[in-house]
Design a protein around this motif. Sequence first.
Motif, PDB file in Angstrom:
ATOM      1  N   ASP A  52     -78.300  -9.196 -91.062  1.00  0.00           N
ATOM      2  CA  ASP A  52     -79.472 -10.168 -90.778  1.00  0.00           C
ATOM      3  C   ASP A  52     -78.854 -11.700 -90.753  1.00  0.00           C
ATOM      4  O   ASP A  52     -79.273 -12.609 -91.532  1.00  0.00           O
ATOM      5  N   GLY A  53     -78.039 -12.028 -90.023  1.00  0.00           N
ATOM      6  CA  GLY A  53     -77.337 -13.289 -89.952  1.00  0.00           C
ATOM      7  C   GLY A  53     -76.449 -13.748 -91.064  1.00  0.00           C
ATOM      8  O   GLY A  53     -75.807 -14.877 -90.978  1.00  0.00           O
ATOM      9  N   ARG A  54     -76.355 -12.999 -91.944  1.00  0.00           N
ATOM     10  CA  ARG A  54     -75.230 -13.142 -92.999  1.00  0.00           C
ATOM     11  C   ARG A  54     -73.913 -12.322 -92.758  1.00  0.00           C
ATOM     12  O   ARG A  54     -73.912 -11.366 -92.333  1.00  0.00           O
ATOM     13  N   VAL A  55     -72.937 -13.058 -93.236  1.00  0.00           N
ATOM     14  CA  VAL A  55     -71.496 -12.558 -93.374  1.00  0.00           C
ATOM     15  C   VAL A  55     -71.280 -11.910 -94.800  1.00  0.00           C
ATOM     16  O   VAL A  55     -71.190 -12.646 -95.883  1.00  0.00           O
TER      17      VAL A  55
ATOM     18  N   ILE B   5     -71.803 -12.249-100.113  1.00  0.00           N
ATOM     19  CA  ILE B   5     -72.884 -12.445 -98.876  1.00  0.00           C
ATOM     20  C   ILE B   5     -72.958 -13.935 -98.729  1.00  0.00           C
ATOM     21  O   ILE B   5     -73.453 -14.610 -99.479  1.00  0.00           O
ATOM     22  N   ALA B   6     -72.396 -14.374 -97.575  1.00  0.00           N
ATOM     23  CA  ALA B   6     -72.111 -16.009 -97.520  1.00  0.00           C
ATOM     24  C   ALA B   6     -73.367 -16.546 -96.646  1.00  0.00           C
ATOM     25  O   ALA B   6     -74.053 -15.875 -96.013  1.00  0.00           O
ATOM     26  N   THR B   7     -73.417 -17.671 -97.287  1.00  0.00           N
ATOM     27  CA  THR B   7     -74.766 -18.721 -96.646  1.00  0.00           C
ATOM     28  C   THR B   7     -74.176 -19.490 -95.575  1.00  0.00           C
ATOM     29  O   THR B   7     -75.062 -20.070 -95.117  1.00  0.00           O
TER      30      THR B   7
ATOM     31  N   SER C 260     -87.668 -15.481-103.134  1.00  0.00           N
ATOM     32  CA  SER C 260     -87.527 -14.721-101.817  1.00  0.00           C
ATOM     33  C   SER C 260     -85.934 -15.064-101.418  1.00  0.00           C
ATOM     34  O   SER C 260     -85.369 -13.950-100.742  1.00  0.00           O
ATOM     35  N   LEU C 261     -85.428 -15.915-101.784  1.00  0.00           N
ATOM     36  CA  LEU C 261     -83.851 -16.005-101.674  1.00  0.00           C
ATOM     37  C   LEU C 261     -83.016 -14.976-102.210  1.00  0.00           C
ATOM     38  O   LEU C 261     -82.308 -14.311-101.602  1.00  0.00           O
ATOM     39  N   VAL C 262     -83.348 -14.627-103.358  1.00  0.00           N
ATOM     40  CA  VAL C 262     -82.792 -13.273-104.057  1.00  0.00           C
ATOM     41  C   VAL C 262     -83.202 -12.289-103.505  1.00  0.00           C
ATOM     42  O   VAL C 262     -82.385 -11.258-103.307  1.00  0.00           O
ATOM     43  N   GLU C 263     -84.499 -11.852-103.157  1.00  0.00           N
ATOM     44  CA  GLU C 263     -85.098 -10.537-102.763  1.00  0.00           C
ATOM     45  C   GLU C 263     -84.260 -10.544-101.489  1.00  0.00           C
ATOM     46  O   GLU C 263     -83.889  -9.528-101.026  1.00  0.00           O
ATOM     47  N   ARG C 264     -84.013 -11.547-100.552  1.00  0.00           N
ATOM     48  CA  ARG C 264     -83.486 -11.168 -99.459  1.00  0.00           C
ATOM     49  C   ARG C 264     -81.985 -10.764 -99.654  1.00  0.00           C
ATOM     50  O   ARG C 264     -81.244 -10.084 -98.779  1.00  0.00           O
ATOM     51  N   ALA C 265     -81.179 -11.407-100.473  1.00  0.00           N
ATOM     52  CA  ALA C 265     -79.962 -10.977-100.793  1.00  0.00           C
ATOM     53  C   ALA C 265     -79.846  -9.581-101.357  1.00  0.00           C
ATOM     54  O   ALA C 265     -78.986  -8.841-100.866  1.00  0.00           O
ATOM     55  N   TRP C 266     -80.837  -9.163-102.195  1.00  0.00           N
ATOM     56  CA  TRP C 266     -80.765  -7.859-102.289  1.00  0.00           C
ATOM     57  C   TRP C 266     -80.871  -6.840-101.374  1.00  0.00           C
ATOM     58  O   TRP C 266     -80.441  -5.937-101.111  1.00  0.00           O
TER      59      TRP C 266
ATOM     60  N   ARG D 268     -78.371  -3.734-100.166  1.00  0.00           N
ATOM     61  CA  ARG D 268     -78.767  -2.291 -99.959  1.00  0.00           C
ATOM     62  C   ARG D 268     -78.582  -2.169 -98.540  1.00  0.00           C
ATOM     63  O   ARG D 268     -77.693  -0.875 -98.308  1.00  0.00           O
ATOM     64  N   GLU D 269     -78.830  -2.812 -97.520  1.00  0.00           N
ATOM     65  CA  GLU D 269     -78.463  -2.368 -96.171  1.00  0.00           C
ATOM     66  C   GLU D 269     -77.029  -2.187 -95.747  1.00  0.00           C
ATOM     67  O   GLU D 269     -76.627  -1.257 -95.229  1.00  0.00           O
ATOM     68  N   VAL D 270     -76.213  -3.141 -96.151  1.00  0.00           N
ATOM     69  CA  VAL D 270     -74.969  -3.016 -95.862  1.00  0.00           C
ATOM     70  C   VAL D 270     -74.105  -2.011 -96.604  1.00  0.00           C
ATOM     71  O   VAL D 270     -73.085  -1.507 -96.022  1.00  0.00           O
ATOM     72  N   CYS D 271     -74.499  -1.826 -97.798  1.00  0.00           N
ATOM     73  CA  CYS D 271     -73.802  -0.845 -98.590  1.00  0.00           C
ATOM     74  C   CYS D 271     -74.211   0.576 -98.057  1.00  0.00           C
ATOM     75  O   CYS D 271     -73.299   1.376 -97.865  1.00  0.00           O
ATOM     76  N   ASP D 272     -75.361   0.846 -97.484  1.00  0.00           N
ATOM     77  CA  ASP D 272     -75.497   2.044 -96.637  1.00  0.00           C
ATOM     78  C   ASP D 272     -74.866   1.981 -95.444  1.00  0.00           C
ATOM     79  O   ASP D 272     -74.324   3.302 -95.124  1.00  0.00           O
ATOM     80  N   ASP D 273     -74.824   0.956 -94.772  1.00  0.00           N
ATOM     81  CA  ASP D 273     -73.807   0.972 -93.417  1.00  0.00           C
ATOM     82  C   ASP D 273     -72.394   1.545 -93.706  1.00  0.00           C
ATOM     83  O   ASP D 273     -71.806   2.193 -92.950  1.00  0.00           O
ATOM     84  N   VAL D 274     -71.782   1.000 -94.712  1.00  0.00           N
ATOM     85  CA  VAL D 274     -70.478   1.173 -95.054  1.00  0.00           C
ATOM     86  C   VAL D 274     -70.197   2.305 -95.788  1.00  0.00           C
ATOM     87  O   VAL D 274     -68.926   2.852 -96.142  1.00  0.00           O
ATOM     88  N   GLY D 275     -71.315   3.142 -96.373  1.00  0.00           N
ATOM     89  CA  GLY D 275     -71.148   4.118 -97.105  1.00  0.00           C
ATOM     90  C   GLY D 275     -70.747   4.090 -98.647  1.00  0.00           C
ATOM     91  O   GLY D 275     -70.027   4.871 -99.174  1.00  0.00           O
ATOM     92  N   ILE D 276     -71.117   2.948 -99.376  1.00  0.00           N
ATOM     93  CA  ILE D 276     -70.934   2.836-100.644  1.00  0.00           C
ATOM     94  C   ILE D 276     -72.224   2.889-101.502  1.00  0.00           C
ATOM     95  O   ILE D 276     -73.253   2.240-100.840  1.00  0.00           O
ATOM     96  N   HIS D 277     -72.234   2.741-102.580  1.00  0.00           N
ATOM     97  CA  HIS D 277     -73.487   2.906-103.614  1.00  0.00           C
ATOM     98  C   HIS D 277     -74.039   1.528-103.939  1.00  0.00           C
ATOM     99  O   HIS D 277     -73.159   0.817-104.367  1.00  0.00           O
ATOM    100  N   SER D 278     -75.200   1.097-103.768  1.00  0.00           N
ATOM    101  CA  SER D 278     -75.653  -0.052-104.482  1.00  0.00           C
ATOM    102  C   SER D 278     -76.459   0.154-105.673  1.00  0.00           C
ATOM    103  O   SER D 278     -76.950  -0.926-106.315  1.00  0.00           O
TER     104      SER D 278
END
Length: 299
Positions: free
Chosen positions: A91-94, A49-51, A5-11, A15-25
């Motif tokens: 999602d709380g990650r930088v 993605i920092a923890t 689930s840690l890896v799933e959350r990172a993925w 995807r969400e942040v790449c969509d936000d900034v307009g690049i392809h994941s």
Amino acid sequence: MSGHSLVERAWAILREVCDDVGIHSDGAELLRVRSNAVFKLRDQIVVRIATAPDALTRLPAVLAVARWLAEQGFPAVRPADEISEQPVVRDGRVVTFWHYVPASGRPTTTELGRILRSLHTLPVPPVALKRFRDPLAEVRAAVIRSEVLSGRQQSWLAHRIDELTDSWSGLTGEGAPVLLHGDAWIDNLLRCSDGHVVLCDWDGVAVGPREWDLIHTYHGQRRFGLTTADVDAFASAYGSDLRAWPGYATLMEVRDMYAVGIHIRNAASDPFSYRELSRRLDSLIRGDGHARWYMAEPA
């Protein structure tokens, strides 16, 4: 939470942040998940993605230093400034974006010594950098928040951290404070396809005693398989040998404890960190200064 689930959350964050900034994941490659989840995109951008809990307060300065180093011509990874607004919080990650460096062969400790000597001769940049005063602050906080440590382990760690912090405060570094990389381990040196090397992973950048950058290589012999010849080559290239410094033994113990922190933070969600935390804690409690530790699952 499982490591899966840690890896799933990172993925999902990727995807969400790449969509936000307009690049392809699409086609992204997961390079590693430890202190950061690190992805390589098809367009040669690395997404980190920092923890760490303090990432949002720390990473703007990391980006500023990286840009300043580029102006100095220092061999370091460069932010992907075509992404105009970073860091990004999701999602709380930088999240930060960097240019990918194709690695070609393993660098040497000689090269690491040379590049650190060059780094430590630079002036302190005009950036609001933290002063490196308490190397075990994050470990102390991780012990308090831990969901996996037993009460006995928490008590032992808290006492030992207090002891080491007192010992650290009595150390006197040689020379004025310098610009520190903060995690100057051989694995954070990359050899480019043209042969030159660059330093990556500047998350720990700070101003402090040069000895902190140097101890990582000596600690690599103690715990991670570097040889005496590796350390001798590093010391020769840097121009001084930390083993001759009166505070060497104390600093080595501090570095040992520091290296436990990431696995305390990640053990609840990463099976490897859970196992490695047990390995490292067992050797510390037994006072075994030479037990082998691992950066990844041993073969």
